[in-house]
Design an enzyme around this catalytic site. Structure first.
Site, PDB file in Angstrom:
ATOM      1  N   SER A 178      62.497  16.819  23.980  1.00  0.00           N
ATOM      2  CA  SER A 178      62.551  16.840  22.504  1.00  0.00           C
ATOM      3  C   SER A 178      64.004  16.530  21.904  1.00  0.00           C
ATOM      4  CB  SER A 178      61.974  18.264  21.775  1.00  0.00           C
ATOM      5  OG  SER A 178      62.436  19.072  22.626  1.00  0.00           O
ATOM      6  N   HIS A 206      55.671  15.160  20.848  1.00  0.00           N
ATOM      7  CA  HIS A 206      56.311  14.112  20.295  1.00  0.00           C
ATOM      8  C   HIS A 206      55.501  12.800  20.704  1.00  0.00           C
ATOM      9  CE1 HIS A 206      59.586  16.450  18.959  1.00  0.00           C
ATOM     10  NE2 HIS A 206      59.600  17.064  20.158  1.00  0.00           N
ATOM     11  N   LYS A 244      54.152  17.245  13.555  1.00  0.00           N
ATOM     12  CA  LYS A 244      55.234  16.152  13.840  1.00  0.00           C
ATOM     13  C   LYS A 244      54.781  14.857  13.136  1.00  0.00           C
ATOM     14  CE  LYS A 244      58.053  18.913  16.905  1.00  0.00           C
ATOM     15  NZ  LYS A 244      57.880  19.841  17.873  1.00  0.00           N
TER      16      LYS A 244
HETATM   17  C1  LIG Z   1      57.867  21.200  18.029  1.00  0.00           C
HETATM   18  C2  LIG Z   1      57.737  21.569  19.410  1.00  0.00           C
HETATM   19  C3  LIG Z   1      56.981  22.608  19.543  1.00  0.00           C
HETATM   20  C4  LIG Z   1      56.624  23.440  18.702  1.00  0.00           C
HETATM   21  O1  LIG Z   1      55.567  23.107  17.747  1.00  0.00           O
HETATM   22  P1  LIG Z   1      55.187  24.105  16.322  1.00  0.00           P
HETATM   23  O2  LIG Z   1      54.001  23.472  16.033  1.00  0.00           O
HETATM   24  O3  LIG Z   1      56.600  23.250  15.578  1.00  0.00           O
HETATM   25  O4  LIG Z   1      55.463  25.355  16.666  1.00  0.00           O
HETATM   26  C5  LIG Z   1      56.478  22.646  20.990  1.00  0.00           C
HETATM   27  N1  LIG Z   1      56.888  21.783  22.019  1.00  0.00           N
HETATM   28  C6  LIG Z   1      57.776  20.969  21.432  1.00  0.00           C
HETATM   29  C7  LIG Z   1      58.149  19.924  22.985  1.00  0.00           C
HETATM   30  C8  LIG Z   1      58.133  20.463  20.499  1.00  0.00           C
HETATM   31  O5  LIG Z   1      58.809  19.596  20.175  1.00  0.00           O
END
Ligand SMILES: *Cc1c(COP(=O)(O)O)cnc(C)c1O
Length: 397
Positions: A178, A206, A244
């Site tokens: 990320s 992602h 996302k």
């Molecule tokens: C954003 C993210 C999460 C968390 O997901 P949410 O639905 O925002 O709680 C977990 N792992 C990664 C790699 C992320 O980028």
């Protein structure tokens, strides 16, 4: 008094340029935002396909609320598991190409569910050093031995697996990292998991919606879904989020049906929390349909990524910054020093461009960076504006 040390700690935090501030937006999630009355062009959200304001999602949420009300009223195992949740599980499993799915309120909760349900004391988790915080927290909850390997370093990982005398082993990785935007060597990790009889848990927050055929994510992008042997391997668990590219919120875990059934029975962050509103599940189902059909948006996103990299590279070379090698929507520029990253973000903001500065402990010390997140909703012209702001900044490190 017990709280006084907090004040000192907060002041230290500020001195090290680590104090974060929340900005309140007066606009929905989109590239043109307004923050405290000030217009800013945002490269800060993870809305990679620009679905957060899609009329079909808004309608599904409205109609879902009309039909199913506001709240689920209980956890899934008591009386909160409603038809929209069930339908969503099935459409996710069909889309991703796994036996079965279970859904969670957030990706954070989904990650907290998996590792502690599969391993415990006497077992070992092998964790990439740059994995997301939620994966690391899950290891601590599990009480398994925590063995971190250097980022994407298969040799060290293999060595650690070979020397481990843990009862059960689990390899834990982000698919797309990320803060760097690069991709994990998923095929090689799967081979090691087979060789050492380990679980392989992949967090594709992602990649879902962004990569692969019909947006099925990083596994498909790496060819792991197309080979029969792996798509049915019960040792793989895939976590994906819907907040996302999906444009809403929530998450799922996909896997072999008996493994998913185990999570239903054992995962504490599934069992001991209220099911998400059924209307949300209706909208999440619509988001799955949209992601499947959004090849045109993925093509625009790829074009935006190409444009950004082509235009940013010479500027980074010139200023002594590093444009991280990344094919994903996450495009970081490493500046190094915390204060330099903050003042660069500030200089861009003064030119109307919003890019977050990411500092330790989110990234390793000395690798503070600007993290551009690109979306299919950015126009060619908006990306050019960001680039020219970047080339005009006076704050070289
Ligand atoms: C954003 C993210 C999460 C968390 O997901 P949410 O639905 O925002 O709680 C977990 N792992 C990664 C790699 C992320 O980028």
């Amino acid at each position: 008094m017990i709280w006084e040390s907090l004040q000192t700690a907060l002041e230290d935090h500020s001195r090290q340029h680590l104090r974060r501030c929340r900005r309140t937006l007066q606009t929905p999630c989109r590239p043109e935002t307004r923050v405290n009355g000030e217009p800013l062009l945002s490269f800060a959200s993870n809305d990679y396909l620009g679905l957060a304001n899609h009329p079909d999602l808004i309608r599904a949420l409205q109609e879902g609320a009309e039909k199913w009300g506001a709240g689920a009223g209980a956890s899934h195992l008591v009386s909160g598991h409603m038809e929209p949740h069930d339908v969503l599980e099935h459409s996710l499993a069909q889309w991703i190409g796994f036996d079965r799915c279970i859904t969670f309120s957030t990706g954070y909760l989904a990650n907290l569910a998996i590792t502690p349900a599969l391993v415990g004391r006497g077992d070992a988790v092998f964790d990439d050093r740059l994995n997301h915080a939620s994966l690391i927290d899950a290891v601590q909850l599990s009480r398994a031995e925590h063995l971190r390997y250097p980022h994407r370093d298969l040799n060290v990982l293999e060595e650690r697996l070979r020397h481990s005398c843990a009862k059960r082993k689990l390899i834990l990785t982000d698919a797309i990292f990320s803060m760097d935007g690069d991709i994990a060597p998923l095929n090689e990790l799967f081979k090691l998991a087979e060789q050492f009889d380990a679980w392989l848990v992949i967090d594709d927050a992602h990649g879902i919606g962004v990569l692969g055929e019909e947006g099925r994510g990083s596994l498909d992008y790496c060819g792991l879904l197309s080979t029969k042997a792996t798509s049915i391997s019960p040792r793989i668990l895939l976590m994906g989020t819907l907040g996302k590219a999906g444009g809403i919120s929530g998450a799922f875990v996909a896997g072999h049906s008996s493994v998913i059934e185990w999570l239903v029975q054992k995962a504490r962050s599934y069992i001991f929390t209220t099911a998400s509103p059924p209307a949300l599940a209706c909208a999440q189902g619509e988001s799955v349909n949209l992601m499947k059909r959004s090849d045109h948006l993925r093509e625009i996103l790829r074009r935006n990524i190409r444009q950004f990299r082509t235009q940013a590279l010479p500027i980074c070379d010139d200023k002594g910054w590093t444009l991280v090698e990344s094919d994903s929507a996450i495009q970081p520029i490493i500046v190094g020093d915390n204060a330099a990253a903050v003042s660069l973000a500030q200089a861009l903001k003064e030119q109307g461009i919003w890019v977050p500065a990411i500092r330790p402990p989110t990234v390793p010390v000395g690798s503070a960076r600007l993290r551009f997140s690109l979306s299919a909703s950015h126009t060619t012209d908006q990306i050019s504006r960001a680039i020219s702001a970047l080339s005009g900044t006076l704050c070289a490190p």
